[in-house]
Design an enzyme around this catalytic site. Structure first.
Site: not given
Length: 276
Positions: A82, A113
């Site tokens: 963004e 992960e």
């Protein structure tokens, strides 16, 4: 030091959710969510230190990296994505990295992960350097993918920060600027996409927005460098120019589209009219 306890994994204080009326489910979740801004407020001294470190890194020409897994990783990628349209900077200015790569934005990648080495490998592909800063995102504070990358960065003199939702988390021990936002157990036990994710998003909003303000990408309270990617933003930019110049709507819009941003259009207008 207090022992490390994962409050994010503690049992919810709400029981038998499957039998609760819809209104009670909504009210309970809302009640829990109200704790988040208070937890963020309590962490403001830590957030301030991290935000300053980010500003200092960018001032020396460095980049801001986020690294995380699952929800945390997605939030980092979201915040990074963004920044270019909002502030008109290169997509290489703020970079989000998620365990498992881009496919993990929409699909779970098994064991991604848990790989202690891959986080650094993913960072290294971006030629991370001492000018940059890395923020590790892990609500649990224990994600191997993230901690491994941070340990390597620290060993190489790269500044590190973190955002976690557990006090005295392992990730905090490898962060130069740890941020711990303690929101407590989730409404749905262990579902850190709820309060913990909201807390991380709030802190990310603060850090990246403040960094862009300090880097001169904002004028007054306006996004004068936003990319004109749709009609709504063109109309917003036109209103900004009218407010600053007094131009008629069509002239303001023409000037905006000619130069591509409010900031560039303002600079051209001031140069042509001799204003400072």
């Amino acid at each position: 030091m207090e022992p490390f306890i994962k409050t994010t994994e503690q049992p919810s204080s709400y029981r038998h959710l499957e039998t609760m009326p819809l209104h009670d489910l909504l009210a309970g979740m809302n009640q829990e969510d109200q704790q988040v801004p208070l937890a963020v407020q309590a962490a403001l001294p830590q957030i301030e230190k991290l935000a300053l470190a980010v500003v200092e890194a960018m001032a020396r020409g460095g980049r801001l990296f986020y690294i995380g897994a699952g929800t945390s990783g997605r939030l980092g990628v979201l915040d990074a994505s963004e920044i270019p349209p909002t502030f008109g900077v290169s997509k290489n200015y703020v970079i989000g990295i998620i365990a498992g790569g881009n496919i993990a934005l929409t699909d779970a990648v098994e064991n991604a992960e848990d790989d202690e080495e891959q986080g650094w490998k993913d960072l290294e592909s971006h030629k991370v350097s001492k000018n940059d800063i890395l923020i590790g995102l892990a609500t649990s504070g224990t994600t191997p993918y993230v901690i491994g990358a941070m340990e390597k960065c620290r060993a190489l003199g790269i500044v590190t920060g973190c955002i976690t939702c557990n006090k005295h988390a392992p990730i905090s021990q490898v962060a130069d600027f740890p941020v711990e936002v303690i929101v407590g157990p989730e409404f749905l036990t262990g579902s850190t996409r709820l309060k913990s994710g909201t807390a991380q998003k709030m802190v990310l909003n603060m850090i990246s927005t403040i960094a862009m303000i300090r880097m001169g990408r904002v004028l007054d309270n306006k996004m004068v460098n936003m990319q004109l990617t749709n009609q709504k933003l063109i109309e917003r930019g036109t209103r900004m120019l009218i407010e600053k110049t007094g131009l008629e709507t069509e002239k303001a819009k023409h000037l905006l589209l000619q130069y591509g941003s409010v900031a560039a259009a303002m600079e051209a207008y001031n140069k042509d009219t001799g204003q400072i």
